[in-house]
Design an enzyme around this catalytic site. Sequence first.
Site, mmCIF file in Angstrom:
data_model
loop_
_atom_site.group_PDB
_atom_site.id
_atom_site.type_symbol
_atom_site.label_atom_id
_atom_site.label_comp_id
_atom_site.label_asym_id
_atom_site.label_seq_id
_atom_site.Cartn_x
_atom_site.Cartn_y
_atom_site.Cartn_z
ATOM 1 N N PRO A 10 0.787 -1.226 0.000
ATOM 2 C CG PRO A 10 -0.201 -1.158 2.102
ATOM 3 C CD PRO A 10 0.466 -2.089 1.142
ATOM 4 N NE ARG A 18 4.009 6.589 1.729
ATOM 5 C CZ ARG A 18 4.232 5.372 2.200
ATOM 6 N NH1 ARG A 18 4.670 4.430 1.385
ATOM 7 N NH2 ARG A 18 3.993 5.091 3.445
ATOM 8 C CE1 TYR A 23 8.844 4.997 3.364
ATOM 9 C CE2 TYR A 23 7.321 6.847 3.228
ATOM 10 C CZ TYR A 23 7.773 5.719 3.862
ATOM 11 O OH TYR A 23 7.161 5.287 5.019
ATOM 12 C CB ALA A 77 1.385 0.170 6.422
ATOM 13 C CD GLU A 98 10.043 -7.363 5.975
ATOM 14 O OE1 GLU A 98 9.514 -8.411 6.379
ATOM 15 O OE2 GLU A 98 10.376 -6.444 6.736
ATOM 16 C CG HIS A 100 11.078 -2.213 4.953
ATOM 17 N ND1 HIS A 100 9.714 -2.158 4.789
ATOM 18 C CD2 HIS A 100 11.343 -3.362 5.599
ATOM 19 C CE1 HIS A 100 9.181 -3.236 5.334
ATOM 20 N NE2 HIS A 100 10.137 -3.988 5.836
#
Length: 148
Positions: A10, A18, A23, A77, A98, A100
């Site tokens: 999301p 954003r 980011y 999130a 994973e 980020h």
Amino acid sequence: MNQLLLLNGPNLNLLGKREPHIYGNSGLDEIENEVRMLLQKHGWELSSFQSNHEGELIEAIQKSDGKYKGIIFNPAAYTHTSVALRDAISAVDVPVIEVHLSNVHNREPFRRESLLAPVCWGQISGLGAIGYSVAAHAFLEMHKRKDG
Ligand code: DQA
């Protein structure tokens, strides 16, 4: 042909606009192209899917079994909340990294916990867009070592 799945959760459709101080300025399309070009050099293919809906991400993971050598997954999130995504990762025989963009360990305390990391092959956090390419390299290297 070997294939990887790039999966994004999301709000990552908003990358580039954003909170760029957190980011970065790259859009999701740019990140996707970078990873695709890197894989192409090694004769691998990339499929990409972004969704703001937990169920759609679960379905993408379920369908990945037997199709992909690995999944590069930024669960956004849902990292911190989703038992259902954790169970989906556990249910398939596809390794997941994973990723980020931000360093989730130097932000709000609730971001430090990942429900998914324990069932992933590894986690990359804080390298910005580079993190996705690092994950792609890891899958290429894993297969080189397996086949060689
Ligand atoms: C994120 C970190 C998450 O905590 C956050 O909810 C995101 C993006 C990252 O890439 O840094 O949406 O996964």
